[in-house]
Design an enzyme around this catalytic site. Structure first.
Site, PDB file in Angstrom:
ATOM      1  N   HIS A   1       1.583   3.134  -3.327  1.00  0.00           N
ATOM      2  CA  HIS A   1       0.561   3.818  -4.131  1.00  0.00           C
ATOM      3  C   HIS A   1       0.876   5.304  -4.299  1.00  0.00           C
ATOM      4  CE1 HIS A   1      -2.510   0.987  -5.310  1.00  0.00           C
ATOM      5  NE2 HIS A   1      -2.492   0.432  -4.116  1.00  0.00           N
TER       6      HIS A   1
ATOM      7  N   ASP B   1      -6.859  -6.924  -4.736  1.00  0.00           N
ATOM      8  CA  ASP B   1      -6.706  -5.836  -5.700  1.00  0.00           C
ATOM      9  C   ASP B   1      -6.896  -6.312  -7.133  1.00  0.00           C
ATOM     10  OD1 ASP B   1      -6.379  -3.671  -4.096  1.00  0.00           O
ATOM     11  OD2 ASP B   1      -4.241  -3.395  -4.463  1.00  0.00           O
TER      12      ASP B   1
ATOM     13  N   HIS C   1     -54.810  13.073   2.328  1.00  0.00           N
ATOM     14  CA  HIS C   1     -54.343  11.711   2.507  1.00  0.00           C
ATOM     15  C   HIS C   1     -55.446  10.848   3.117  1.00  0.00           C
ATOM     16  CE1 HIS C   1     -50.386  13.341   1.727  1.00  0.00           C
ATOM     17  NE2 HIS C   1     -49.837  12.118   1.801  1.00  0.00           N
TER      18      HIS C   1
ATOM     19  N   GLN D   1       0.820  -1.210   0.000  1.00  0.00           N
ATOM     20  CA  GLN D   1       0.000   0.000   0.000  1.00  0.00           C
ATOM     21  C   GLN D   1       0.849   1.253   0.000  1.00  0.00           C
ATOM     22  OE1 GLN D   1      -3.588   0.401  -0.199  1.00  0.00           O
ATOM     23  NE2 GLN D   1      -2.994  -1.569  -1.046  1.00  0.00           N
TER      24      GLN D   1
ATOM     25  N   GLU E   1      -9.316   0.996   4.963  1.00  0.00           N
ATOM     26  CA  GLU E   1      -9.741   0.510   3.648  1.00  0.00           C
ATOM     27  C   GLU E   1      -9.443  -0.988   3.534  1.00  0.00           C
ATOM     28  OE1 GLU E   1      -8.813   1.411  -1.092  1.00  0.00           O
ATOM     29  OE2 GLU E   1      -7.403   2.057   0.449  1.00  0.00           O
ATOM     30  N   HIS E   2      -8.221  -1.369   3.847  1.00  0.00           N
ATOM     31  CA  HIS E   2      -7.809  -2.778   3.836  1.00  0.00           C
ATOM     32  C   HIS E   2      -7.368  -3.168   5.240  1.00  0.00           C
ATOM     33  CE1 HIS E   2      -6.795  -1.150  -0.229  1.00  0.00           C
ATOM     34  NE2 HIS E   2      -7.450  -2.234  -0.619  1.00  0.00           N
TER      35      HIS E   2
END
Length: 844
Positions: free
Chosen positions: A675, A775, A834, A672, A741-742
């Site tokens: 990235h 991934d 109504h 990670q 996230e992971h």
């Protein structure tokens, strides 16, 4: 090898045997064994080398191996490269004469295989290998005798015994009891047959007391790992049996004359002495006393006290450490250095105690570092070398200071302990980098407005400006030319496999059958799914080609049945799209490809242009420009478009316990960290030993240096953190608050831990489940919530490309029952029309 009666060659990895063995004998391991041996902590071990490279052997020594046993054939290559004290030469008795003086003086020991394991043989070998340790492994098939062990020990030789010949049961014709083997050389001249025994602390090596041992008590200690001694009045004395001050035995050693023992123990409870003190020889002093005091203050220091302030305020403690380090550097006289060093040690030890680090941990780390063969350059980090050089240059010619080469600096994460951390400091750990969305939206708004008003012309102009590509049309439509999808066969096959797995998983998520519920007699409610008609899928270009993102977005859109799938991705400088992405677009049935990136692509998807179809929902990750554009258009009623989720930098949180493989953990962190420089990487360690933490840090540095995106990782890793937790529950509590996230679980029985995960984009369970598989090709989706949004959002799924419609059908009889309820509630809210719609029907 003073202190040991024999060495154990591990030819079977029976933990029930190895654990007690590790207390009394070094282990000899083959490379296939797990090192460092996690099942036998605190052990000394040698490794048999076969044809491994010198770098591999050095890595073993750096990881904690005491010595490496090498063949005569490899010795000429390794002697002089690896320190002599770390090498043992493996010989058959027949080739002793083939050893050169260079090799003889370049090793610290020799392991000789011979059928004649006797004292005369050891004496003859010792005359040739002067000063070396002599280890003897019998090639005879018969079980070695206790007499042989005793004779070799008395001749300064050590017998090597295979573990297949050892047992924790009674000795018999096939097996030798390990306690019997260890005690074979022991002798005493005391009438009662007891042995004087020194009990020493594993933490600092200090003597805790003097006791007596019998053969029976030593046997029990070896097998149980508990401190067991012999009281001269009361018989067997199992330390702590009544007081609770138990001992964990780390090592039992014989002295040089084999007539007394030393027990190295980890003492629990109030202490060794019956007076409640740590030692029978008085109170602790110096660093040990300070450590005990700080440990007590960590638990019970009153609010407002200075020590409590230091524990609760990491910034204050950090400032004091830096202040005292500076004072020590400025000190000149012996008295000043002593005074300032004492202050620095106090604050440094406070930092250590707050992180759960003991003096023993520090000493063990120093011992381990002293055994390392590889050495880092040891240059000062740039921020410190700059200050030093600035002082020098200021006094000379005022030239700019030269920084040390940053490639010399280890690539390391920051560390912090959750123990005793303040609520404010803990909250800081959970924060991501500030995303100034308002500022970014202000920057992208002119771009979005330009595309909304200028259409294709504006889109082509912005593509030339930002993507550096001149194109005549912003859109490609099928059929796509075969030339645009030319790929190597292995790449095409890999994409096909990933496509099949992702499609299989996402097809299982479809809501094919409507939900039908009769809520009351005659009242039937239903819910059914319909695909979102037009979707835009943003596939980033930037620093990497991402056909995987095209798969992760395109497959669920295809499975959901979306009528129009518009894939947007930045073009290459020649205006083309990467063949990997083109091939995926064809696989997922893309109806168009928008050759644009950034905010301009999002705007084109949201509003449409002369050639770009307007979509109903925009999906996909991207940089902060893409994210800001998505947030802008979803709030514009003219666009009438939604987005998948907010997005931030990629992130991973790894939870690791003592079973974790440092190589795997480091690889997952780096997967990670590569990235981008803003990637978020966290390691939550559960009571990891300093050695294991160091092994992970070493692997992070080692692996990063040989990876192609190392320069990105040089920036992202130092911003990342190692969080020390005291338990699995504490680590998972932190993880659930962080909402990564992971989430990767490198823990024992990892599958059982998943039930405790409440907040995460996707979970990767066990040592053989790298995040990389998710991934690319396992089947789950990699478009996941970041920035803590896993508390509220799910990752992209088939349902993300569907909307759900409800319906209801009521019979006359059903309305007669339900109608009065509805009319009553409508009247209560003042909505007469109504109520009227119901009553009119009931009156007919």
């Amino acid at each position: 090898m003073s202190g040991f009666s024999f060495l154990a060659f591990v030819d079977n990895a029976d933990a029930s045997l190895l654990r007690p063995l590790s207390r009394i004998a070094p282990l000899i391991l083959h490379p296939g064994f797990d090192f460092p041996p996690s099942s036998v902590p605190h052990t000394s071990y040698f490794i048999f080398s076969q044809n491994e490279s010198s770098d591999k052997i050095i890595s073993w020594l750096d990881a904690g191996a005491q010595k490496v046993i090498i063949s005569l054939a490899r010795a000429s290559d390794l002697v002089g490269v690896i320190p002599a004290e770390r090498l043992v030469l493996l010989l058959d008795v027949a080739n002793v004469s083939a050893v050169t003086d260079r090799i003889r003086t370049g090793v610290s020991g020799v392991l000789v295989r011979t059928p004649a394991a006797d004292s005369e043989f050891v004496a003859s070998i010792s005359r040739f290998f002067v000063g070396a340790d002599i280890y003897v492994q019998s090639t005879a098939s018969s079980l070695p005798s206790l007499t042989t062990i005793r004779q070799l020990k008395n001749s300064n030789g050590t017998l090597v015994i295979p573990t297949s010949q050892l047992s924790i049961s009674n000795s018999d014709s096939l097996h030798l009891n390990i306690a019997d083997a260890f005690l074979a050389p022991a002798t005493t001249d005391r009438p009662d047959g007891l042995f004087p025994t020194i009990v020493a602390s594993h933490q600092d090596g200090k003597a805790l007391g003097l006791v007596y041992s019998s053969l029976e008590s030593i046997r029990e200690s070896i097998l149980t790992g508990k401190g067991v001694y012999q009281s001269r009045k009361h018989g067997l004395w199992r330390k702590g049996e009544t007081s609770g001050a138990t001992q964990e035995v780390v090592k039992i050693s014989l002295d040089c004359d084999s007539d007394s023992f030393e027990f190295t123990v980890i003492q629990h409870g109030s202490g060794f002495c019956h007076l409640g003190r740590p030692s029978c020889f008085g109170q602790l002093s110096g660093l040990s006393a300070l450590e005990k005091t700080l440990q007590a203050r960590l638990k019970s220091a009153p609010e407002g006290s200075y020590t409590r302030r230091l524990f609760d305020d990491p910034d204050l403690l950090r400032a004091k450490i830096m202040e005292e380090a500076d004072e020590l550097c400025k000190a000149e006289t012996k008295e000043q250095v002593t005074f300032e060093a004492a202050d620095l040690i106090y604050f440094a030890l406070t930092r250590c105690v707050s992180a759960g680090v003991s003096i023993a941990d520090i000493e063990q780390n120093l011992d381990k570092k002293s055994k390392k063969v590889t050495r880092r350059p040891g240059n000062a980090k740039p921020q410190w070398s700059l200050k030093t050089e600035a002082i020098v240059t200021a006094s000379t010619d005022d030239k700019p200071a030269n920084l040390s080469d940053p490639s010399d600096e280890p690539i390391r994460m920051r560390t912090i302990s959750l123990a005793g951390i303040s609520a404010a400091s803990r909250a800081e750990l959970l924060k991501r980098p500030v995303l100034r969305s308002d500022e970014m939206i202000a920057k992208v708004k002119p771009i979005v407005d330009a595309v909304r008003k200028g259409g294709d012309a504006a889109l082509l102009e912005l593509t030339a400006k930002f993507d550096k590509a001149t194109i005549t049309s912003p859109i490609l439509r099928p059929p796509f030319s075969p030339e645009s999808m030319e790929l190597p066969d292995e790449v095409r096959a890999a994409i096909d496999t990933a496509y099949a797995n992702i499609r299989k998983f996402h097809a299982a998520q479809t809501s094919s059958a409507p939900l039908i519920v009769e809520t009351s007699p005659g009242v039937v409610c239903s819910r059914f799914a319909r695909p979102i008609a037009r979707v835009g899928l943003y596939v980033p270009g930037g620093t990497a080609i991402l056909p995987s993102t095209a798969l992760m977005l395109g497959v669920p859109a295809q499975v959901a049945g979306c009528q129009e799938i518009v894939l947007a991705t930045p073009p290459r400088p020649d205006g083309s799209i990467s063949p990997e992405v083109m091939y995926v677009a064809q696989l997922v049935g893309a109806s168009a490809i928008l050759t644009a990136g950034g905010a301009q692509a999002v705007a084109a998807l949201a509003y449409g242009t002369e050639s770009v179809p307007k979509v109903d929902k925009v999906f996909g990750p991207g940089n902060q420009w893409v994210t800001a554009a998505k947030m802008l258009v979803q709030n514009d009623t003219d666009a009438l478009v939604s987005i998948d989720m907010p997005a931030g930098p990629s992130e991973v949180l790894v939870v690791a316990d003592r079973t974790a493989n440092p190589v795997f953990v480091a690889a997952d962190l780096l997967s990670q960290a590569e990235h981008g420089v803003d990637s978020q990487v966290v390691l939550a360690s559960i009571n990891l030993s300093p050695a294991l933490i160091e092994a992970i840090e070493y692997e992070v540095d080692r692996q990063a240096r040989v990876l192609p995106r190392v320069e990105i990782m040089r920036e992202s890793i130092p911003k990342s953190i190692i969080v020390h937790a005291s338990s699995l529950d504490e680590a998972l509590e932190f993880s659930n608050d962080y909402a990564p996230e992971h989430l990767i679980l490198h823990v024992e029985r990892a599958a059982d831990v998943v039930d405790k995960v409440n907040n995460a984009g996707s979970v990767f369970v066990g040592p053989y489940t790298p995040e990389s598989c998710g991934d690319y090709a396992s089947g789950t989706n990699h478009t996941l919530p970041t920035n803590g949004y896993a508390r509220q959002f799910s990752g992209v799924s088939t349902q993300s490309f569907q909307k759900h419609i409800t319906s209801q059908e009521i019979t006359r009889e059903g309305l007669e029952t339900l109608g009065p309820v509805v009319a009553t509630l409508a009247d209560r809210e003042g909505l007469g029309a109504h109520a009227n719609a119901v009553r009119l029907r009931l009156q007919t």
